[in-house]
Design a protein around this motif. Structure first.
Motif, mmCIF file in Angstrom:
data_model
loop_
_atom_site.group_PDB
_atom_site.id
_atom_site.type_symbol
_atom_site.label_atom_id
_atom_site.label_comp_id
_atom_site.label_asym_id
_atom_site.label_seq_id
_atom_site.Cartn_x
_atom_site.Cartn_y
_atom_site.Cartn_z
ATOM 1 N N MET A 236 0.831 -1.208 0.000
ATOM 2 C CA MET A 236 0.000 0.000 0.000
ATOM 3 C C MET A 236 0.866 1.259 0.000
ATOM 4 O O MET A 236 0.611 2.230 -0.729
ATOM 5 N N ILE A 237 1.933 1.250 0.800
ATOM 6 C CA ILE A 237 2.829 2.412 0.848
ATOM 7 C C ILE A 237 3.500 2.630 -0.503
ATOM 8 O O ILE A 237 3.637 3.784 -0.984
ATOM 9 N N GLN A 238 3.923 1.548 -1.169
ATOM 10 C CA GLN A 238 4.543 1.679 -2.484
ATOM 11 C C GLN A 238 3.570 2.272 -3.501
ATOM 12 O O GLN A 238 3.952 3.093 -4.344
ATOM 13 N N VAL A 239 2.313 1.871 -3.409
ATOM 14 C CA VAL A 239 1.317 2.369 -4.362
ATOM 15 C C VAL A 239 1.099 3.870 -4.158
ATOM 16 O O VAL A 239 1.045 4.660 -5.132
ATOM 17 N N PHE A 240 0.997 4.305 -2.915
ATOM 18 C CA PHE A 240 0.797 5.736 -2.658
ATOM 19 C C PHE A 240 2.037 6.545 -3.025
ATOM 20 O O PHE A 240 1.928 7.699 -3.483
ATOM 21 N N ASN A 241 3.210 5.950 -2.861
ATOM 22 C CA ASN A 241 4.428 6.654 -3.273
ATOM 23 C C ASN A 241 4.472 6.854 -4.780
ATOM 24 O O ASN A 241 5.099 7.804 -5.283
ATOM 25 N N GLY A 242 3.827 5.982 -5.522
ATOM 26 C CA GLY A 242 3.760 6.129 -6.972
ATOM 27 C C GLY A 242 2.593 6.976 -7.422
ATOM 28 O O GLY A 242 2.337 7.061 -8.643
ATOM 29 N N SER A 243 1.885 7.565 -6.474
ATOM 30 C CA SER A 243 0.757 8.461 -6.779
ATOM 31 C C SER A 243 -0.372 7.751 -7.526
ATOM 32 O O SER A 243 -1.056 8.350 -8.378
ATOM 33 N N HIS A 244 -0.580 6.471 -7.215
ATOM 34 C CA HIS A 244 -1.684 5.713 -7.799
ATOM 35 C C HIS A 244 -2.810 5.681 -6.759
ATOM 36 O O HIS A 244 -2.897 4.764 -5.944
ATOM 37 N N ILE A 245 -3.645 6.713 -6.805
ATOM 38 C CA ILE A 245 -4.606 6.936 -5.733
ATOM 39 C C ILE A 245 -5.660 5.834 -5.671
ATOM 40 O O ILE A 245 -5.955 5.290 -4.594
ATOM 41 N N PHE A 246 -6.252 5.499 -6.820
ATOM 42 C CA PHE A 246 -7.339 4.518 -6.813
ATOM 43 C C PHE A 246 -6.841 3.143 -6.343
ATOM 44 O O PHE A 246 -7.470 2.486 -5.510
ATOM 45 N N ALA A 247 -5.710 2.712 -6.857
ATOM 46 C CA ALA A 247 -5.127 1.443 -6.417
ATOM 47 C C ALA A 247 -4.765 1.528 -4.936
ATOM 48 O O ALA A 247 -4.936 0.547 -4.186
ATOM 49 N N GLY A 248 -4.299 2.698 -4.489
ATOM 50 C CA GLY A 248 -3.937 2.871 -3.084
ATOM 51 C C GLY A 248 -5.153 2.751 -2.178
ATOM 52 O O GLY A 248 -5.069 2.178 -1.078
ATOM 53 N N ILE A 249 -6.308 3.278 -2.628
ATOM 54 C CA ILE A 249 -7.522 3.187 -1.803
ATOM 55 C C ILE A 249 -7.945 1.728 -1.628
ATOM 56 O O ILE A 249 -8.306 1.289 -0.528
ATOM 57 N N LEU A 250 -7.880 0.950 -2.721
ATOM 58 C CA LEU A 250 -8.207 -0.482 -2.597
ATOM 59 C C LEU A 250 -7.236 -1.210 -1.668
ATOM 60 O O LEU A 250 -7.628 -2.100 -0.906
ATOM 61 N N CYS A 251 -5.970 -0.798 -1.707
ATOM 62 C CA CYS A 251 -4.998 -1.402 -0.799
ATOM 63 C C CYS A 251 -5.319 -1.051 0.651
ATOM 64 O O CYS A 251 -5.105 -1.874 1.550
ATOM 65 N N VAL A 252 -5.833 0.150 0.888
ATOM 66 C CA VAL A 252 -6.210 0.541 2.254
ATOM 67 C C VAL A 252 -7.338 -0.361 2.756
ATOM 68 O O VAL A 252 -7.295 -0.860 3.891
ATOM 69 N N PHE A 253 -8.349 -0.568 1.908
ATOM 70 C CA PHE A 253 -9.459 -1.444 2.314
ATOM 71 C C PHE A 253 -8.978 -2.881 2.542
ATOM 72 O O PHE A 253 -9.395 -3.543 3.498
ATOM 73 N N SER A 254 -8.105 -3.342 1.657
ATOM 74 C CA SER A 254 -7.590 -4.701 1.813
ATOM 75 C C SER A 254 -6.801 -4.837 3.116
ATOM 76 O O SER A 254 -6.968 -5.825 3.856
ATOM 77 N N THR A 255 -5.963 -3.856 3.412
ATOM 78 C CA THR A 255 -5.181 -3.898 4.647
ATOM 79 C C THR A 255 -6.087 -3.883 5.872
ATOM 80 O O THR A 255 -5.873 -4.642 6.834
#
Length: 313
Positions: A236-255
């Protein structure tokens, strides 16, 4: 002395003649004095006739006995075939009666709904005092299925976002959707369901062992190491560092869902363990029940094998 001394009747016979032939040529009805000779001849001829009749009877009885043996063998084979058919029908009737009794007492198979394989009803099978606990554990299991699906979607978006090892994460997460779904139901949800339904120690131990693995797996997925099929914390941290917001939100829910799995599973794990101690279950009881179940299963397998071999014969 007058007269011919050779003129006596006793000297008129031929001493070289066959006495048997002479006796055979004497008529039986002419001389009463020859009755003994006639009797001997008659008994001889009767013996010859009886012996011939015995030979004839023996020679004619042999093929008759052979034919009777063939008929008896055919009848015996037919009787065996009918007995096997009756035994097979009896087994079918008993199986149908057992199924009818199960349906009468439990109901028809209703789970899973798209392809019913087993019967499962918490209100019908679980004691009322434990229905809330079993229902909550069932909700946790359903939440696990949703978590696996959301985790797969998040990993797929990680691949599209160009996250390193995104392909490995997506492939592994797809495998989890099938393996973890089946394993979690069979190894820890169904055992705890049976434990409360039958109150047997061995089911509690199955639940404790495999639910413990599930708790460790949930914590592992929450951390989200790369290439592990998890859209957890690290990924999730890697996704947000890459500025991929939508993928990052799904990672937040998954976590968050993996964390809920670990916390909720641990809470009910302790609750079930408390109930286990209150009921006085022991490890020795569990071992005895496992042994008894194995013996019954072996007997069932042997009976099934015997029935199968009998039907083939």
């Amino acid at each position: 002395m007058s007269g011919n001394p050779f003129d006596h009747n006793d000297y008129n016979t031929n001493p070289f003649a066959d006495s048997n032939q002479i006796q055979a040529d004497v008529p039986l009805t002419e001389h009463a004095g020859k009755a003994e000779v006639g009797q001997d001849y008659t008994s001889y001829t009767q013996y010859s006739d009886n012996q011939s009749s015995v030979y004839q009877t023996t020679s004619t009885a042999a093929p008759s006995n052979s034919a009777d043996d063939s008929k008896n063998a055919a009848k015996a084979a037919e009787l065996r075939r009918r007995e096997e058919e009756l035994a097979a029908r009896e087994r079918e009737i008993q199986a149908a009666q057992a199924e009818a009794e199960r349906v009468r007492t439990q109901g028809k198979n209703n789970f899973p709904k798209f392809y019913p394989l087993i019967y499962m009803s918490i209100p019908a099978e679980i004691p009322k005092a434990h229905q809330a606990t079993v229902k909550s554990i069932y909700i946790i299991w359903l939440a696990l299925l949703g978590t696996l699906g959301l985790n797969f979607l998040a990993c797929m978006l990680m691949l599209f976002a160009g996250i390193p090892n995104g392909a490995a994460d997506m492939g592994v997460s797809l495998g989890y959707c099938f393996t973890i779904t089946a394993a979690s139901f069979l190894l820890w949800y169904r055992p705890v369901y049976n434990a409360f339904m039958k109150e047997m120690s061995m089911y509690y131990y199955f639940y404790f062992i495999f639910c413990g693995f599930h708790l460790l797996f949930s914590a592992y997925m929450f951390l989200g190491f790369p290439s592990t099929g998890s859209a957890g914390l690290i990924n999730m941290i890697q996704v947000f560092n890459g500025s991929h917001i939508f993928a990052g939100i799904l990672c937040v829910f998954s976590t968050a869902l993996w964390l809920a799995q670990a916390c909720g599973g641990a809470f009910f794990y302790l609750k079930v363990h408390r109930h286990y101690n209150q009921q006085g279950h022991t490890f020795d009881q569990a071992k005895a029940q496992v042994t008894s179940s194995a013996v019954r299963s072996e007997a069932v397998r042997n009976a099934a094998w015997s029935a199968a071999t009998t039907n083939r014969v």
